[in-house]
Design an enzyme around this catalytic site. Structure first.
Site, PDB file in Angstrom:
ATOM      1  N   HIS A  22     -13.020  -0.917  11.939  1.00 44.20           N
ATOM      2  CA  HIS A  22     -12.241  -0.384  10.934  1.00 44.20           C
ATOM      3  C   HIS A  22     -11.191   0.072  11.249  1.00 44.20           C
ATOM      4  O   HIS A  22      -9.829  -1.146  11.221  1.00 44.20           O
ATOM      5  CB  HIS A  22     -12.459   0.546   9.793  1.00 44.20           C
ATOM      6  CG  HIS A  22     -13.908   0.126   9.192  1.00 44.20           C
ATOM      7  ND1 HIS A  22     -14.866   0.763   8.931  1.00 44.20           N
ATOM      8  CD2 HIS A  22     -13.861  -1.196   8.319  1.00 44.20           C
ATOM      9  CE1 HIS A  22     -15.432  -0.146   8.392  1.00 44.20           C
ATOM     10  NE2 HIS A  22     -15.626  -0.636   8.214  1.00 44.20           N
ATOM     11  N   LYS A  46     -23.722   2.535  -4.857  1.00 48.11           N
ATOM     12  CA  LYS A  46     -24.219   2.255  -3.248  1.00 48.11           C
ATOM     13  C   LYS A  46     -24.629   3.802  -3.608  1.00 48.11           C
ATOM     14  O   LYS A  46     -23.662   4.317  -4.602  1.00 48.11           O
ATOM     15  CB  LYS A  46     -23.435   1.992  -2.753  1.00 48.11           C
ATOM     16  CG  LYS A  46     -23.389   1.232  -2.227  1.00 48.11           C
ATOM     17  CD  LYS A  46     -21.869   0.920  -1.016  1.00 48.11           C
ATOM     18  CE  LYS A  46     -21.600  -1.263  -0.929  1.00 48.11           C
ATOM     19  NZ  LYS A  46     -21.381  -0.886   0.123  1.00 48.11           N
ATOM     20  N   ARG A  94     -16.776 -10.146   9.612  1.00 45.31           N
ATOM     21  CA  ARG A  94     -17.574  -9.827  11.190  1.00 45.31           C
ATOM     22  C   ARG A  94     -18.081 -11.768  11.038  1.00 45.31           C
ATOM     23  O   ARG A  94     -18.627 -11.879  12.558  1.00 45.31           O
ATOM     24  CB  ARG A  94     -18.020  -8.822  11.334  1.00 45.31           C
ATOM     25  CG  ARG A  94     -17.026  -7.760  10.464  1.00 45.31           C
ATOM     26  CD  ARG A  94     -18.165  -6.879  10.794  1.00 45.31           C
ATOM     27  NE  ARG A  94     -18.787  -6.421   9.685  1.00 45.31           N
ATOM     28  CZ  ARG A  94     -20.374  -6.693   9.664  1.00 45.31           C
ATOM     29  NH1 ARG A  94     -20.995  -7.262  10.633  1.00 45.31           N
ATOM     30  NH2 ARG A  94     -20.975  -6.737   8.045  1.00 45.31           N
ATOM     31  N   SER A 132     -20.983  -0.750   9.315  1.00 42.77           N
ATOM     32  CA  SER A 132     -20.927   0.888   8.941  1.00 42.77           C
ATOM     33  C   SER A 132     -22.356   1.017   8.669  1.00 42.77           C
ATOM     34  O   SER A 132     -22.777   2.406   8.750  1.00 42.77           O
ATOM     35  CB  SER A 132     -19.791   1.730   7.673  1.00 42.77           C
ATOM     36  OG  SER A 132     -18.966   1.197   7.593  1.00 42.77           O
TER      37      SER A 132
END
Length: 454
Positions: A22, A46, A94, A132
């Site tokens: 990040h 979440k 990614r 993460s």
């Protein structure tokens, strides 16, 4: 000649926690944007490891760039970006598998906000594997994440694990409380004892004896004590009072009076303290101010003002970790005015002076003299606290409550609290309008009140 318009980029995400990947994307976004807004999303789908406020604070510590701003948002990203004046939304890719979803989101955002473009960035080669969720899993199993995250994130993990506290949440029938319990355990803040239903199970004999011993005037019989323990907050506070739990967090479905009453009955006040008070921790960037009393005592006596200062100073050392510097606030600075209300503050200062506490304090001080060094030099030269205070003792509940809300709403500070002070063991109060994040935040502060295990 007209100056070119500022280019503002919004980089959204949950950042739970922020990783080196990040950080890399934020730096690269700065290469084509004058200002980058890191937008931390509230996602009820979440269960984050770090609270919203913790994520915002950790990003600010990791990215020390005046042109990078960190904000939280809830709702549509396109609406947030428009309000922020953004020209670009930055997204990270990614892997190729990310692109289909991100492409659909980019088209939707362009439809909702036609004037804002989406830019995709690929992380540095050595950071493409990093996410993460991977960091969270490594941290949860005690792995080394020092190379994956900013040191502030690593320290937060370690501090939470070290505490190892047992936290009682007595209102387990409430959906917010259940969600908070899951987050607290996922974050490693402690082991949660979630009491189900509006009334807990039958009280333990030790609980009955505890209430009767602590308050024989209020509970002259076993039956009277057992009746009080039918209330979930009293039951939970009794677990703390007996040492079967370290912290209780309650009040999501009950008024503050019920929480305070349960705490006084089952836990009692700390040595040298007879009054329970309530503080707010006001946070903006790296600054933290303690405001007391903003929640409990409407018209404090001089003795109660002094006790509020002692309790706030004690808790600040545990919660913030710095040295408390206490200012007794007034509309007068060092005799610039007179009257009964000023005299009450002066008497509080005299009482505290006789107690010889191990922290700096002074009064009576106007707020600017307490906080601003230049003003303090003119109004209170030689003061131990003026110009650098971090604990503000308000003269009454009106000024304390009004003051923290003005700072919160107009100054943009985050208000964490009310945090109950002066108890021998932590019992925390919640607003009945508390969110899941509010409950988690309050539990985190209560854990720090209890101190870390050696």
């Amino acid at each position: 000649m007209t100056a070119p318009a500022s280019r503002v980029a919004v980089y959204p995400g949950s950042f739970d926690p922020i990783t080196r990947g990040h950080e890399d994307l934020i730096r690269r976004a700065r290469s084509f944007a004058d200002r980058v807004i890191v937008a931390v999303a509230v996602n009820v789908a979440k269960q984050p490891l770090f609270t919203l406020e913790e994520r915002v604070a950790l990003i600010r510590q990791a990215v020390e760039d005046p042109s990078v701003e960190v904000r939280s948002f809830d709702g549509l990203l396109a609406a947030f970006a428009r309000t922020a004046g953004a020209t670009v939304i930055v997204r990270g890719l990614r892997a190729v598998s990310d692109f289909e979803y991100e492409f659909q989101m980019a088209l939707m955002n362009r439809n909702l906000a036609p004037g804002i473009e989406t830019v995709f960035l690929v992380p540095a080669f050595d950071l493409t594997y990093l996410s993460s969720s991977l960091v969270r899993e490594v941290a949860r199993f005690g792995g080394d994440v020092s190379q994956l995250v900013h040191p502030a994130v690593q320290q937060a993990y370690e501090r939470a694990r070290r505490a190892g506290r047992r936290i009682v949440l007595p209102e387990g029938s409430d959906e917010r409380v259940r969600a908070a319990a899951a987050q607290i355990e996922a974050m490693g803040l402690g082991r949660v004892d979630l009491l189900e239903g509006t009334a807990p199970c039958s009280p333990l004999p030790e609980m009955v004896r505890l209430l009767r011993a602590r308050r024989p005037d209020r509970f002259p019989t076993d039956a009277a004590a057992a009746a009080a323990l039918e209330h979930p907050l009293t039951f939970g506070a009794a677990l703390v009072g007996l040492g079967r739990a370290d912290v209780m967090v309650g009040g999501a479905t009950f008024p503050s009076g019920d929480t305070i009453r349960a705490a006084v009955w089952a836990v009692g006040t700390a040595p040298g303290i007879t009054t329970v008070s309530g503080a707010f921790y006001m946070v903006r960037d790296d600054a933290v101010l303690t405001f007391t009393d903003c929640a409990v005592v409407p018209e404090p006596s001089p003795e109660q003002l002094a006790e509020s200062a002692v309790a706030a100073a004690r808790d600040r050392r545990r919660i913030v970790g710095d040295e408390p510097i206490v200012a007794f606030l007034s509309y007068s600075t060092k005799g610039s005015a007179a009257g009964p209300r000023v005299e009450r503050v002066r008497q509080a200062l005299e009482i505290l002076t006789r107690r010889r506490p191990e922290f700096a304090f002074d009064g009576e001080l106007q707020t600017d003299a307490a906080l601003v060094a230049d003003v303090a030099a003119r109004k209170a030269p030689g003061s131990r606290a003026a110009g650098r205070a971090n604990v503000l003792v308000f003269p009454d509940l009106d000024s304390g409550n009004i003051g923290y809300k003005l700072v919160q709403r107009l100054g943009g500070w985050e208000a964490i609290g009310p945090i109950l002070q002066g108890l021998s063991r932590p019992v925390a109060d919640l607003s009945r309008g508390a969110t899941v994040d509010d409950i988690v935040d309050t539990a985190a502060v209560a854990v720090l009140q209890a101190g870390e295990r050696s």
